[in-house]
Design an enzyme around this catalytic site. Structure first.
Site, PDB file in Angstrom:
ATOM      1  N   GLU A  75      31.382 -15.906  26.547  1.00 15.63           N
ATOM      2  CA  GLU A  75      30.312 -15.017  26.136  1.00 15.63           C
ATOM      3  C   GLU A  75      29.451 -15.624  25.039  1.00 15.63           C
ATOM      4  O   GLU A  75      29.931 -16.337  24.177  1.00 15.63           O
ATOM      5  CB  GLU A  75      30.896 -13.667  25.732  1.00 15.63           C
ATOM      6  CG  GLU A  75      31.447 -12.976  26.978  1.00 15.63           C
ATOM      7  CD  GLU A  75      32.002 -11.593  26.705  1.00 15.63           C
ATOM      8  OE1 GLU A  75      31.658 -10.677  27.452  1.00 15.63           O
ATOM      9  OE2 GLU A  75      32.775 -11.441  25.756  1.00 15.63           O
ATOM     10  N   CYS A  95      24.438 -17.179  19.217  1.00 16.92           N
ATOM     11  CA  CYS A  95      25.829 -17.215  18.765  1.00 16.92           C
ATOM     12  C   CYS A  95      26.674 -17.702  19.937  1.00 16.92           C
ATOM     13  O   CYS A  95      26.781 -17.017  20.949  1.00 16.92           O
ATOM     14  CB  CYS A  95      26.219 -15.805  18.323  1.00 16.92           C
ATOM     15  SG  CYS A  95      27.936 -15.625  17.847  1.00 16.92           S
ATOM     16  N   CYS A 102      41.189 -17.427  21.561  1.00 13.62           N
ATOM     17  CA  CYS A 102      41.467 -18.088  20.276  1.00 13.62           C
ATOM     18  C   CYS A 102      42.948 -17.963  19.986  1.00 13.62           C
ATOM     19  O   CYS A 102      43.550 -16.920  20.233  1.00 13.62           O
ATOM     20  CB  CYS A 102      40.653 -17.447  19.153  1.00 13.62           C
ATOM     21  SG  CYS A 102      40.935 -18.210  17.533  1.00 13.62           S
ATOM     22  N   CYS A 106      43.758 -13.410  14.417  1.00 15.34           N
ATOM     23  CA  CYS A 106      43.402 -12.564  13.274  1.00 15.34           C
ATOM     24  C   CYS A 106      43.521 -11.106  13.716  1.00 15.34           C
ATOM     25  O   CYS A 106      43.100 -10.748  14.808  1.00 15.34           O
ATOM     26  CB  CYS A 106      41.982 -12.869  12.800  1.00 15.34           C
ATOM     27  SG  CYS A 106      41.784 -14.554  12.220  1.00 15.34           S
ATOM     28  N   CYS A 109      40.338  -9.028  14.963  1.00 15.40           N
ATOM     29  CA  CYS A 109      39.389  -9.679  15.878  1.00 15.40           C
ATOM     30  C   CYS A 109      39.819  -9.502  17.324  1.00 15.40           C
ATOM     31  O   CYS A 109      40.961  -9.769  17.678  1.00 15.40           O
ATOM     32  CB  CYS A 109      39.302 -11.164  15.522  1.00 15.40           C
ATOM     33  SG  CYS A 109      38.356 -12.149  16.701  1.00 15.40           S
ATOM     34  N   CYS A 324      30.392  -8.845  16.090  1.00 13.50           N
ATOM     35  CA  CYS A 324      31.408  -9.760  15.605  1.00 13.50           C
ATOM     36  C   CYS A 324      32.803  -9.392  16.103  1.00 13.50           C
ATOM     37  O   CYS A 324      33.227  -8.256  15.972  1.00 13.50           O
ATOM     38  CB  CYS A 324      31.466  -9.735  14.088  1.00 13.50           C
ATOM     39  SG  CYS A 324      29.886  -9.620  13.314  1.00 13.50           S
TER      40      CYS A 324
HETATM   41  N1  SAH Z   1      36.932 -18.580  14.411  1.00 12.40           N
HETATM   42  C1  SAH Z   1      35.821 -18.702  13.553  1.00 12.40           C
HETATM   43  C2  SAH Z   1      34.489 -18.391  14.222  1.00 12.40           C
HETATM   44  C3  SAH Z   1      34.481 -17.253  15.204  1.00 12.40           C
HETATM   45  S1  SAH Z   1      34.737 -15.640  14.521  1.00 12.40           S
HETATM   46  C4  SAH Z   1      36.010 -17.834  12.316  1.00 12.40           C
HETATM   47  O1  SAH Z   1      36.963 -17.068  12.275  1.00 12.40           O
HETATM   48  O2  SAH Z   1      35.230 -17.986  11.388  1.00 12.40           O
HETATM   49  C5  SAH Z   1      33.136 -15.331  13.775  1.00 12.40           C
HETATM   50  C6  SAH Z   1      33.163 -14.329  12.662  1.00 12.40           C
HETATM   51  O3  SAH Z   1      33.392 -12.996  13.173  1.00 12.40           O
HETATM   52  C7  SAH Z   1      34.247 -14.577  11.630  1.00 12.40           C
HETATM   53  O4  SAH Z   1      33.700 -14.490  10.334  1.00 12.40           O
HETATM   54  C8  SAH Z   1      35.199 -13.445  11.893  1.00 12.40           C
HETATM   55  O5  SAH Z   1      35.989 -13.160  10.796  1.00 12.40           O
HETATM   56  C9  SAH Z   1      34.246 -12.336  12.271  1.00 12.40           C
HETATM   57  N2  SAH Z   1      34.885 -11.173  12.896  1.00 12.40           N
HETATM   58  C10 SAH Z   1      35.897 -11.163  13.774  1.00 12.40           C
HETATM   59  N3  SAH Z   1      36.208  -9.901  14.123  1.00 12.40           N
HETATM   60  C11 SAH Z   1      35.380  -9.076  13.434  1.00 12.40           C
HETATM   61  C12 SAH Z   1      35.211  -7.652  13.375  1.00 12.40           C
HETATM   62  N4  SAH Z   1      35.957  -6.842  14.094  1.00 12.40           N
HETATM   63  N5  SAH Z   1      34.260  -7.154  12.553  1.00 12.40           N
HETATM   64  C13 SAH Z   1      33.463  -7.989  11.830  1.00 12.40           C
HETATM   65  N6  SAH Z   1      33.571  -9.343  11.858  1.00 12.40           N
HETATM   66  C14 SAH Z   1      34.519  -9.878  12.659  1.00 12.40           C
HETATM   67 FE1  SF4 Z   2      39.927 -16.710  16.085  1.00 11.86          FE
HETATM   68 FE2  SF4 Z   2      38.789 -14.314  15.816  1.00 11.86          FE
HETATM   69 FE3  SF4 Z   2      40.290 -15.296  13.851  1.00 11.86          FE
HETATM   70 FE4  SF4 Z   2      37.874 -16.407  14.360  1.00 11.86          FE
HETATM   71  S1  SF4 Z   2      38.271 -14.315  13.626  1.00 11.86           S
HETATM   72  S2  SF4 Z   2      39.834 -17.458  13.992  1.00 11.86           S
HETATM   73  S3  SF4 Z   2      37.819 -16.141  16.601  1.00 11.86           S
HETATM   74  S4  SF4 Z   2      41.012 -14.757  15.918  1.00 11.86           S
END
Ligand code: SAH
Ligand code: SF4
Length: 336
Positions: A75, A95, A102, A106, A109, A324
């Site tokens: 995506e 983006c 991944c 986290c 996420c 995000c």
């Molecule tokens: N893996 C990398 C890049 C992809 S995630 C990283 O973690 O930085 C891109 C951004 O989206 C990151 O800052 C992540 O913390 C944020 N993100 C993930 N889930 C989110 C959510 N539910 N609400 C807001 N930001 C989120």
């Molecule tokens: Fe992976 Fe999502 Fe964590 Fe970024 S925020 S490192 S995409 S699990």
């Protein structure tokens, strides 16, 4: 071209056709001889990503589902210029994803809930951008952020090659400063990136400056703790003479207290950085609460006096699951 017994510069010609003109038919590459064109056409193919689905958010953000050649979905999100909030004036941002899924899991996420399906190749990263240019022309975007699915610094070599093509003047010709790599804090990767002294930008997803809390929401923090992270970030800013963008998702009643403000200001003291605060974007089934806009502003106000550059960012495209961390959700449902 060398392996075909040809002069190397002809490789450069193909490169220009591909990225500048977006010509994917060897027969139309008119500055190559007929013989070479036929030979290429027999032996090679451009596996273009196809846009399988497109959804447009009320705020103008568009989400695309691309299908990779092996059927894996990827995506990509396009945030149009006029709707953009935050820094830097008028700009459209693409983006892109760097992995399908991944591995880092986290807790907040959506991508993290699906595990890693596979790394994307450089071609598949660039291909997302070519797909957008095919659809919207060369002005489709001015900025590129690697903030879609996946962790760029765990697919380092492919990301590096993609960065090269994206920023090369004969490639996609996007100014390097306008390309941002976002990492969850893979410190060896940050140091490696620093040593390369690229001109691209770096964002670090911090989300809390309290070690125990960070471990709770980001398992990766156990491998690379805050001491290691600040060390790597200082190294990066020294080496590249540039600042880092710090991402801070605000979760209600988790990282929005006075102790969090203090830890954060202490942690970032003296680091050349900008801090972006973004409200948590709720993901179905995950146990966090989104703060109200007022709560986000109140938190930001506490930081304004203590940190040089604090910005509240709007999460975009949530009504089409393009916000995000949401990119995986729809896809998984679709699969089920
Ligand atoms: N893996 C990398 C890049 C992809 S995630 C990283 O973690 O930085 C891109 C951004 O989206 C990151 O800052 C992540 O913390 C944020 N993100 C993930 N889930 C989110 C959510 N539910 N609400 C807001 N930001 C989120
Ligand atoms: Fe992976 Fe999502 Fe964590 Fe970024 S925020 S490192 S995409 S699990």
């Amino acid at each position: 071209m060398l392996s075909l017994g040809q002069k190397a510069y002809k490789g450069g010609q193909i490169y220009s056709w591909l990225y500048k003109v977006r010509q994917y038919d060897f027969h139309q590459m008119t500055d190559l001889t007929k013989e070479i064109r036929n030979r290429l056409d027999e032996d090679y193919v451009f596996n273009l990503l196809e846009i399988e689905n497109e959804s447009v958010s009320q705020d103008g953000t568009r989400k695309f589902l691309f299908r990779l050649s092996d059927g894996n979905p990827v995506e990509t999100v396009l945030i149009p210029a006029s709707m953009n909030t935050g820094q830097g004036g008028d700009r459209a941002t693409a983006c892109i994803s760097v992995q399908s899924g991944c591995a880092l899991g986290c807790r907040f996420c959506a991508t993290g809930t699906m595990g890693l399906l596979r790394d994307l190749t450089p071609g598949e990263m660039v291909g997302q951008l070519l797909g957008l240019r095919e659809r919207f022309g060369n002005d489709a975007f001015t900025n590129v952020v690697m903030m879609g699915m996946g962790e760029p610094l765990l697919n380092f070599d492919n990301v590096l090659k993609a960065l090269h093509i994206i920023t090369n003047k004969d490639g996609l010709c996007v100014s390097a400063r306008k390309v941002t790599v976002s990492t969850s804090g893979i410190t060896p990767g940050i140091r490696k990136l620093a040593d390369l002294e690229l001109k691209s930008s770096l964002a670090v997803s911090l989300h809390t400056a309290i070690q125990e809390k960070r471990e709770q929401i980001m398992p990766v923090a156990r491998s690379f703790d805050l001491n290691d992270l600040i060390d790597a970030m200082r190294y990066y800013t020294r080496k590249t003479k540039s600042h880092i963008t710090i991402e801070y998702i605000l979760f209600k009643d988790f990282n929005d207290g006075m102790d969090d403000v203090k830890a954060l200001t202490h942690f970032l003291q003296g680091l050349p950085c900008k801090l972006n605060i973004i409200a948590y974007n709720p993901v179905e089934g995950l146990d966090f609460t989104r703060p109200t806009d007022e709560e986000v502003d109140a938190f930001a106000r506490k930081l304004y006096q203590r940190l040089p550059a604090v910005m509240v960012r709007k999460s975009r495209g949530s009504d089409v699951n393009a916000a995000c961390g949401q990119l995986a959700v729809q896809q998984q449902k679709r699969r089920k």
